[in-house]
Design a protein around this motif. Sequence first.
Motif, short mmCIF file in Angstrom:
data_model
loop_
_atom_site.label_atom_id
_atom_site.label_comp_id
_atom_site.label_asym_id
_atom_site.label_seq_id
_atom_site.Cartn_x
_atom_site.Cartn_y
_atom_site.Cartn_z
N THR A 185 32.04 42.64 9.23
CA THR A 185 30.77 42.85 8.55
C THR A 185 30.22 41.51 8.06
OG1 THR A 185 31.89 43.17 6.43
CG2 THR A 185 31.41 45.16 7.72
N ALA A 186 28.96 41.51 7.69
CA ALA A 186 28.33 40.32 7.11
C ALA A 186 27.36 40.76 6.03
CB ALA A 186 27.62 39.51 8.19
N ASP A 187 27.13 39.87 5.07
CA ASP A 187 26.24 40.18 3.96
C ASP A 187 25.48 38.92 3.57
OD1 ASP A 187 25.00 41.53 1.92
OD2 ASP A 187 26.77 41.69 0.65
N GLY A 188 24.20 39.07 3.37
CA GLY A 188 23.37 37.95 2.95
C GLY A 188 22.03 38.44 2.44
N ARG A 189 21.13 37.53 2.23
CA ARG A 189 19.82 37.85 1.67
C ARG A 189 19.05 38.87 2.51
NH1 ARG A 189 15.76 33.04 0.85
NH2 ARG A 189 14.13 34.24 1.84
N GLY A 190 19.23 38.83 3.83
CA GLY A 190 18.50 39.73 4.71
C GLY A 190 19.07 41.13 4.78
N GLY A 191 20.27 41.33 4.23
CA GLY A 191 20.90 42.64 4.24
C GLY A 191 22.33 42.58 4.74
N LYS A 192 22.91 43.76 4.91
CA LYS A 192 24.29 43.88 5.40
C LYS A 192 24.27 44.24 6.87
CE LYS A 192 26.07 45.30 0.98
NZ LYS A 192 27.36 45.44 0.40
N SER A 193 25.24 43.68 7.62
CA SER A 193 25.32 43.99 9.04
C SER A 193 26.76 44.31 9.42
CB SER A 193 24.80 42.82 9.88
OG SER A 193 25.63 41.69 9.71
N LYS A 194 26.88 44.94 10.57
CA LYS A 194 28.18 45.32 11.11
C LYS A 194 28.31 44.70 12.49
CE LYS A 194 30.86 49.30 12.59
NZ LYS A 194 30.81 50.73 12.90
N ILE A 195 29.47 44.09 12.76
CA ILE A 195 29.73 43.55 14.09
C ILE A 195 30.09 44.72 14.98
CG2 ILE A 195 31.21 42.04 15.46
CD1 ILE A 195 31.43 40.27 12.91
N GLU A 196 29.23 44.98 15.95
CA GLU A 196 29.37 46.13 16.84
C GLU A 196 30.32 45.85 18.00
OE1 GLU A 196 27.71 49.24 16.67
OE2 GLU A 196 27.09 48.63 14.65
N GLU A 197 30.31 44.62 18.48
CA GLU A 197 31.19 44.25 19.59
C GLU A 197 31.34 42.74 19.61
OE1 GLU A 197 29.56 45.08 23.49
OE2 GLU A 197 27.52 44.72 22.79
N THR B 247 41.50 30.41 23.44
CA THR B 247 41.14 29.02 23.19
C THR B 247 39.97 28.89 22.21
OG1 THR B 247 39.74 29.05 25.15
CG2 THR B 247 41.99 28.20 25.42
N GLY B 248 39.45 30.03 21.73
CA GLY B 248 38.43 30.00 20.70
C GLY B 248 37.00 30.30 21.14
N TYR B 249 36.73 30.33 22.46
CA TYR B 249 35.37 30.66 22.90
C TYR B 249 35.08 32.10 22.53
CZ TYR B 249 35.31 26.25 25.30
OH TYR B 249 35.35 24.91 25.57
N ALA B 250 33.93 32.34 21.88
CA ALA B 250 33.68 33.66 21.33
C ALA B 250 32.20 34.03 21.37
CB ALA B 250 34.17 33.71 19.88
N TRP B 251 31.99 35.32 21.29
CA TRP B 251 30.65 35.88 21.10
C TRP B 251 30.81 37.17 20.31
CZ3 TRP B 251 29.07 40.75 22.43
CH2 TRP B 251 29.93 41.46 23.26
N TRP B 252 29.79 37.54 19.56
CA TRP B 252 29.75 38.86 18.94
C TRP B 252 28.29 39.24 18.69
CZ3 TRP B 252 31.55 34.62 16.25
CH2 TRP B 252 30.89 34.27 15.08
N ARG B 253 28.09 40.56 18.66
CA ARG B 253 26.77 41.14 18.40
C ARG B 253 26.86 41.96 17.13
NH1 ARG B 253 24.46 46.00 19.18
NH2 ARG B 253 26.31 46.75 20.29
N GLU B 254 25.96 41.66 16.20
CA GLU B 254 25.95 42.42 14.95
C GLU B 254 24.60 43.11 14.79
OE1 GLU B 254 25.47 39.71 11.28
OE2 GLU B 254 26.36 38.40 12.81
N VAL B 255 24.60 44.20 14.04
CA VAL B 255 23.39 44.97 13.77
C VAL B 255 23.26 45.12 12.26
CG1 VAL B 255 22.20 47.16 14.13
CG2 VAL B 255 23.66 46.24 15.94
N TYR B 256 22.08 44.75 11.74
CA TYR B 256 21.82 44.93 10.31
C TYR B 256 21.75 46.41 10.00
CZ TYR B 256 20.95 40.04 9.23
OH TYR B 256 21.10 38.70 9.01
N GLN B 257 22.52 46.83 9.00
CA GLN B 257 22.58 48.22 8.57
C GLN B 257 21.66 48.51 7.40
OE1 GLN B 257 24.81 50.25 10.43
NE2 GLN B 257 24.91 48.37 11.61
N SER B 258 21.33 47.47 6.63
CA SER B 258 20.50 47.67 5.43
C SER B 258 19.70 46.41 5.16
CB SER B 258 21.40 47.96 4.22
OG SER B 258 22.18 46.82 3.91
N GLY B 259 18.81 46.51 4.20
CA GLY B 259 18.01 45.36 3.80
C GLY B 259 16.75 45.24 4.63
N ARG B 260 16.05 44.14 4.43
CA ARG B 260 14.77 43.95 5.10
C ARG B 260 14.89 43.78 6.60
NH1 ARG B 260 13.82 38.50 5.95
NH2 ARG B 260 15.18 37.10 4.82
N LYS B 261 16.09 43.49 7.11
CA LYS B 261 16.28 43.30 8.54
C LYS B 261 16.97 44.50 9.21
CE LYS B 261 16.59 38.29 8.41
NZ LYS B 261 17.41 37.13 8.77
#
Length: 158
Positions: free
Chosen positions: A85-97, A103-117
């Motif tokens: 999850t993530a939280d900041g001024r724009g709202g809370k989000s959940k990492i969906e995938e 070796t550390g190469y990464a990607w993730w997609r998050e969706v804001y669940q609340s807030g202005r975004k």
Amino acid sequence: KTNNPARTADAGHQSEEFLRAVREAKEDVESSLKGIMWTGRDNLGAEPRSGEYRTKYMEGSGARERTVTLNFRREEGGGYFLFGTADGRGGKSKIEEGISSHTGYAWWREVYQSGRKAGCQVLSVGKFDFETGNFSGERKTMLGNGGQYLSFEAVECT
């Protein structure tokens, strides 16, 4: 709500571009996993750190900060599944995938669940340094804006 056809077409294009960016990130990390066999913990090097990270990035004309809770779960055949999850001024989000290679190469997609975004999706792509707990990379929203992370550092991780 507007029925402006130009705005609707632009939103559709941005959405297609975002989905293409997600596909490409996924393919890049997954290709780095091909042929990797886990031979035990001896040859893996540093392990990823699950826990709390503090991030800073540019959005519009100013710097924004968020707290991200990332969890890494080892996947059979190599790599790690990312969730959290993530939280900041724009709202809370959940990492969906998301995925990280060993070796550390990464990607993730998050969706804001609340807030202005609420409903906005964000793609993060880059590389973790598992030794230090830092991540360097970029973020891109489904609306087409984004940029480099200014910092992304482990705060309280195991």
